[in-house]
Design a protein around this motif. Structure first.
Motif, mmCIF file in Angstrom:
data_model
loop_
_atom_site.group_PDB
_atom_site.id
_atom_site.type_symbol
_atom_site.label_atom_id
_atom_site.label_comp_id
_atom_site.label_asym_id
_atom_site.label_seq_id
_atom_site.Cartn_x
_atom_site.Cartn_y
_atom_site.Cartn_z
ATOM 1 N N GLN A 27 0.823 -1.205 0.000
ATOM 2 C CA GLN A 27 0.000 0.000 0.000
ATOM 3 C C GLN A 27 0.861 1.261 0.000
ATOM 4 O O GLN A 27 0.518 2.262 -0.651
ATOM 5 C CB GLN A 27 -0.942 0.005 1.203
ATOM 6 N N ARG A 30 2.042 1.659 -3.494
ATOM 7 C CA ARG A 30 0.951 2.015 -4.401
ATOM 8 C C ARG A 30 0.497 3.462 -4.225
ATOM 9 O O ARG A 30 0.160 4.135 -5.210
ATOM 10 C CB ARG A 30 -0.241 1.074 -4.153
ATOM 11 N N ASP A 219 -5.682 -5.869 4.924
ATOM 12 C CA ASP A 219 -5.335 -5.033 3.788
ATOM 13 C C ASP A 219 -6.080 -3.697 3.839
ATOM 14 O O ASP A 219 -5.533 -2.648 3.484
ATOM 15 C CB ASP A 219 -5.649 -5.766 2.481
ATOM 16 N N GLU A 223 -4.227 -0.023 3.963
ATOM 17 C CA GLU A 223 -4.539 1.132 3.118
ATOM 18 C C GLU A 223 -4.967 2.328 3.968
ATOM 19 O O GLU A 223 -4.544 3.470 3.715
ATOM 20 C CB GLU A 223 -5.637 0.787 2.119
#
Length: 236
Positions: A27, A30, A219, A223
């Motif tokens: 994350q 990203r 997850d 994030e």
């Protein structure tokens, strides 16, 4: 230049903490440019300390152990901490009350993700401390979302797989088959999606092999904490 948070991970299960560390790294990669990547520190007290307290339903002791990790992370420079372990979420407020750094938690994030997709019935996979508990059931129920746990025999199977296998890094094809069967049964019971309320669950199942859409709590937390850290840096 804006300064990023130093994120502290309070590990409970080493396997689950390892999964979450990778999720957090993905994350960060990203969502953030390299110059804003935060520092990350992981601290684990021995798993057996948690297991003993959980077996006794001693939430004060669970909270005390979590707090000890938070104190260690603060000494390492962490400015915020998280735990990806679903079984101990009930004790996080106890730890946070005396913690030297704030806690960032997953329950509201998961509930928001489910609500945003307009789900009305979702399944819940985790240990019996989670599926028989009230944490997810309450926060989602307040949003008009029904949470469905596995049937009692399925919950026993899932509990055994998590505690006897996944906590120790054992990945067995027959266990993956059993968990996918539990998800298929939840689909037959009109679940629209499933919450993976177990930090080790991605070792067995993922979006590619699951018969229902998944909400991976770890997850989602990864994030969420990255976005929170980024917004805090921008505001600084």
């Amino acid at each position: 230049m804006a300064s990023m948070h130093h994120i502290g991970i309070v590990g409970v299960s080493p396997e689950g903490a390892g999964v979450f560390y990778r999720q957090l790294a993905h994350q960060i990669e990203r969502l953030l440019p390299p110059h804003l990547h935060p520092r990350v520190t992981l601290h684990n007290e021995p798993l057996e300390r948690y297991m003993r307290a959980l077996r006794q339903q001693d939430w004060l002791d669970v909270g005390k152990i979590l707090q000890q990790s938070a104190e260690m992370l603060a000494r390492c420079g962490a400015t915020i901490c998280v735990t990806p372990d679903n079984a101990v979420q009930h004790a996080v407020p106890l730890a946070a009350a005396k913690s030297p750094i704030p806690w960032y938690t997953m329950m509201d994030l998961v509930a928001h993700a489910v609500e945003s997709d307009q789900r009305r019935v979702v399944g819940l996979l985790g240990t019996k401390w989670v599926t028989n508990g009230a944490s997810y059931q309450t926060i989602l129920g307040l949003r008009g979302i029904r949470v469905m746990a596995p049937e009692p025999d399925e919950a026993d199977t899932l509990d055994r797989i998590i505690i006897e296998e996944l906590l120790h890094g054992q990945i067995r094809p027959e266990s993956r088959h059993a968990v996918l069967g539990i998800i298929r049964h939840l689909a037959q019971r009109e679940c629209e999606a499933v919450i993976l309320a177990c930090s080790e669950a991605p070792l067995l199942i993922n979006r590619e092999n699951a018969p229902l859409p998944l909400y991976d709590a770890g997850d989602i937390l990864a994030e969420g904490i990255v976005r929170h850290a980024a917004s805090a840096a921008c505001a600084a």
